[in-house]
Design an enzyme around this catalytic site. Structure first.
Site, PDB file in Angstrom:
ATOM      1  N   LYS A 174      -5.461  10.646 -15.502  1.00  0.00           N
ATOM      2  CA  LYS A 174      -4.295   9.826 -15.341  1.00  0.00           C
ATOM      3  C   LYS A 174      -3.910   8.965 -16.014  1.00  0.00           C
ATOM      4  O   LYS A 174      -2.734   8.652 -16.718  1.00  0.00           O
ATOM      5  CB  LYS A 174      -3.980  10.021 -13.757  1.00  0.00           C
ATOM      6  CG  LYS A 174      -2.818   8.653 -13.460  1.00  0.00           C
ATOM      7  CD  LYS A 174      -1.563   9.406 -13.660  1.00  0.00           C
ATOM      8  CE  LYS A 174      -0.584   8.395 -13.426  1.00  0.00           C
ATOM      9  NZ  LYS A 174       0.826   9.101 -13.647  1.00  0.00           N
ATOM     10  N   LYS A 242       0.050  -1.827 -15.412  1.00  0.00           N
ATOM     11  CA  LYS A 242      -1.079  -1.502 -14.385  1.00  0.00           C
ATOM     12  C   LYS A 242      -2.014  -0.382 -14.967  1.00  0.00           C
ATOM     13  O   LYS A 242      -3.266  -0.333 -15.035  1.00  0.00           O
ATOM     14  CB  LYS A 242      -0.873  -1.286 -12.926  1.00  0.00           C
ATOM     15  CG  LYS A 242      -2.086  -0.378 -12.049  1.00  0.00           C
ATOM     16  CD  LYS A 242      -1.507  -0.213 -10.500  1.00  0.00           C
ATOM     17  CE  LYS A 242      -0.306   0.796 -10.535  1.00  0.00           C
ATOM     18  NZ  LYS A 242      -0.564   2.080 -10.557  1.00  0.00           N
TER      19      LYS A 242
HETATM   20  P1  NAP Z   1       7.193   1.895  -5.259  1.00  0.00           P
HETATM   21  O1  NAP Z   1       8.331   2.718  -5.199  1.00  0.00           O
HETATM   22  O2  NAP Z   1       6.719   0.740  -5.431  1.00  0.00           O
HETATM   23  O3  NAP Z   1       6.406   2.088  -3.791  1.00  0.00           O
HETATM   24  C1  NAP Z   1       5.346   1.574  -3.461  1.00  0.00           C
HETATM   25  C2  NAP Z   1       4.848   2.010  -2.067  1.00  0.00           C
HETATM   26  O4  NAP Z   1       3.459   1.189  -1.591  1.00  0.00           O
HETATM   27  C3  NAP Z   1       5.829   1.569  -0.851  1.00  0.00           C
HETATM   28  O5  NAP Z   1       5.834   2.513   0.174  1.00  0.00           O
HETATM   29  C4  NAP Z   1       5.321  -0.049  -0.603  1.00  0.00           C
HETATM   30  O6  NAP Z   1       5.786  -0.299   0.719  1.00  0.00           O
HETATM   31  C5  NAP Z   1       3.750   0.334  -0.363  1.00  0.00           C
HETATM   32  N1  NAP Z   1       3.062  -0.962  -0.447  1.00  0.00           N
HETATM   33  C6  NAP Z   1       3.379  -1.967  -1.466  1.00  0.00           C
HETATM   34  N2  NAP Z   1       2.391  -2.829  -1.280  1.00  0.00           N
HETATM   35  C7  NAP Z   1       1.757  -2.448  -0.076  1.00  0.00           C
HETATM   36  C8  NAP Z   1       0.896  -3.029   0.765  1.00  0.00           C
HETATM   37  N3  NAP Z   1       0.503  -4.394   0.342  1.00  0.00           N
HETATM   38  N4  NAP Z   1       0.240  -2.329   1.764  1.00  0.00           N
HETATM   39  C9  NAP Z   1       0.914  -1.493   2.186  1.00  0.00           C
HETATM   40  N5  NAP Z   1       1.605  -0.506   1.364  1.00  0.00           N
HETATM   41  C10 NAP Z   1       2.215  -1.262   0.191  1.00  0.00           C
HETATM   42  O7  NAP Z   1       6.069   2.902  -6.406  1.00  0.00           O
HETATM   43  P2  NAP Z   1       5.927   4.329  -6.832  1.00  0.00           P
HETATM   44  O8  NAP Z   1       6.652   4.468  -7.902  1.00  0.00           O
HETATM   45  O9  NAP Z   1       6.407   5.108  -5.366  1.00  0.00           O
HETATM   46  O10 NAP Z   1       4.430   4.403  -7.270  1.00  0.00           O
HETATM   47  C11 NAP Z   1       3.283   4.613  -6.124  1.00  0.00           C
HETATM   48  C12 NAP Z   1       2.456   5.067  -7.043  1.00  0.00           C
HETATM   49  O11 NAP Z   1       2.682   6.284  -7.815  1.00  0.00           O
HETATM   50  C13 NAP Z   1       1.847   3.855  -7.914  1.00  0.00           C
HETATM   51  O12 NAP Z   1       0.240   3.862  -8.134  1.00  0.00           O
HETATM   52  C14 NAP Z   1       2.318   4.439  -9.393  1.00  0.00           C
HETATM   53  O13 NAP Z   1       1.516   3.960 -10.425  1.00  0.00           O
HETATM   54  C15 NAP Z   1       2.091   5.779  -9.115  1.00  0.00           C
HETATM   55  N6  NAP Z   1       2.876   6.785 -10.088  1.00  0.00           N
HETATM   56  C16 NAP Z   1       4.281   6.370  -9.962  1.00  0.00           C
HETATM   57  C17 NAP Z   1       5.239   7.333 -10.818  1.00  0.00           C
HETATM   58  C18 NAP Z   1       6.790   6.954 -10.844  1.00  0.00           C
HETATM   59  O14 NAP Z   1       7.391   7.643 -11.963  1.00  0.00           O
HETATM   60  N7  NAP Z   1       7.323   6.266 -10.155  1.00  0.00           N
HETATM   61  C19 NAP Z   1       4.908   8.567 -11.269  1.00  0.00           C
HETATM   62  C20 NAP Z   1       3.456   8.640 -11.176  1.00  0.00           C
HETATM   63  C21 NAP Z   1       2.499   8.020 -10.463  1.00  0.00           C
HETATM   64  P3  NAP Z   1       6.878  -0.986   0.982  1.00  0.00           P
HETATM   65  O15 NAP Z   1       8.142  -0.016   0.903  1.00  0.00           O
HETATM   66  O16 NAP Z   1       6.795  -1.904   1.975  1.00  0.00           O
HETATM   67  O17 NAP Z   1       7.392  -2.070  -0.290  1.00  0.00           O
END
Ligand code: NAP
Length: 296
Positions: A174, A242
């Site tokens: 990844k 990251k």
């Molecule tokens: P996001 O929208 O920022 O969501 C992050 C999630 O993590 C939210 O549910 C958030 O909760 C939670 N969180 C943050 N800090 C936390 C803590 N201290 N304790 C518990 N929960 C916590 O991010 P995302 O885009 O969904 O990405 C999630 C993962 O997938 C990341 O590792 C990212 O690199 C990966 N990813 C993302 C994509 C993309 O296109 N977006 C594609 C592939 C992989 P709250 O709602 O309370 O903030």
């Protein structure tokens, strides 16, 4: 009978992935740190149970899926106070879909295995549109047995599911993929700026590149966003930084340089410094525009 699933983390990706599990008929319990998001999710999916803590979600589940941001967060929701592992039965399977890097995946897996809980790392690629329509690519690491058990859950969220190897190998695949994607995006941005400076029609440039050897997923996904300075978040720039950093750590540990990715890390860092951390990573164009002394 399908296994009961707890889903922890309903952000951009998690909310869409969990919706596909609900749609596929899994008995689902969800938890999110910010409760309002979990409540909004359950309003849209009345059959889904809401948990107040990760432990409560795990207590009635056979499989726990995590989709948070980084290794510290996965550790917290699985192994912290009120973490899933405090209530999960031995034999529970954890599937972590967050991008955390192989070292975090392995050390969390080791801590879980002391409680007879197995971990599969299953990071995803495809961004929110593919999370939405259940066509993510998912690269998994873990034992054959754990991977086979995880497969029905992964298939409800993704189209191409690849067992990359033992625990942590999904993460390695990844972060290499994302370092290439981010570097491609930066290259596309610079190509557009050369075109702009040279006064060429950017529609013509992108059309030809898209049909030729200059084509890339990043050209397709990010050229328009860069040209329009539309940074509506599909993938947060901070998260991309990251991932590139995690890839460089792997390269460093393995003794393999990745010079282009190192340059991309600096471009993303500069974009962070300009306040674009929560924007889509297409915002890296701002840094490239400053260097080129021109706007698209
Ligand atoms: P996001 O929208 O920022 O969501 C992050 C999630 O993590 C939210 O549910 C958030 O909760 C939670 N969180 C943050 N800090 C936390 C803590 N201290 N304790 C518990 N929960 C916590 O991010 P995302 O885009 O969904 O990405 C999630 C993962 O997938 C990341 O590792 C990212 O690199 C990966 N990813 C993302 C994509 C993309 O296109 N977006 C594609 C592939 C992989 P709250 O709602 O309370 O903030």
């Amino acid at each position: 009978m399908s296994e009961r699933v707890a889903f922890l983390g309903l952000g951009i990706m998690g909310s869409r992935m969990a919706a596909n599990l609900a749609r596929a008929g899994f008995e689902l319990t969800v938890w999110n740190r910010t409760e309002a998001k979990a409540q909004a999710f359950s309003a849209e999916h009345p059959d889904v149970k809401l948990a107040r803590t990760p432990a409560q979600a795990a207590a009635g589940s056979d499989i726990v899926v995590t989709m948070v941001v980084d290794g510290d967060q996965v550790r917290e929701v699985l192994l912290g106070e009120d973490g899933a592992a405090t209530a999960a039965r031995p034999g529970t399977l954890c599937i972590d879909c967050s991008t955390v890097g192989p070292m975090a995946a392995r050390s969390i897996g080791e801590a879980l295995s002391a409680r007879r809980i197995e971990l599969v790392d299953a990071p995803v690629t495809g961004s929110s549109p593919k999370a939405q329509d259940g066509t993510l690519t998912i690269m998994a690491g873990g034992s054959d047995q754990a991977f086979q058990r995880a497969r029905p859950v992964l298939e409800a969220m993704g189209r191409l599911i690849v067992h990359a190897g033992p625990l942590g190998d999904g993460q390695i695949v990844k972060v290499i993929n994302n370092a290439v994607a981010a570097t491609n995006a930066a290259v596309v941005g610079e190509a557009l700026l050369v075109g702009a400076r040279a006064g060429v029609d950017l529609d013509a440039l992108t059309e030809v590149m898209g049909a030729g050897s200059g084509a890339s997923a990043m050209l397709e996904l990010k050229a328009r966003a860069m040209r329009e300075h539309d940074y509506t978040t599909l993938f947060k720039l901070e998260h991309m930084l990251k991932d590139v950093r995690l890839c460089l750590e792997q390269g460093q540990a393995a003794g393999a340089p990745f010079q282009f990715a190192a340059l991309t890390r600096e471009i993303l860092t500069a974009a962070m410094g300009r306040g674009h951390g929560d924007d889509d990573f297409a915002a890296l164009i701002e840094v490239l525009e400053a260097a080129a002394g021109t706007k698209l």
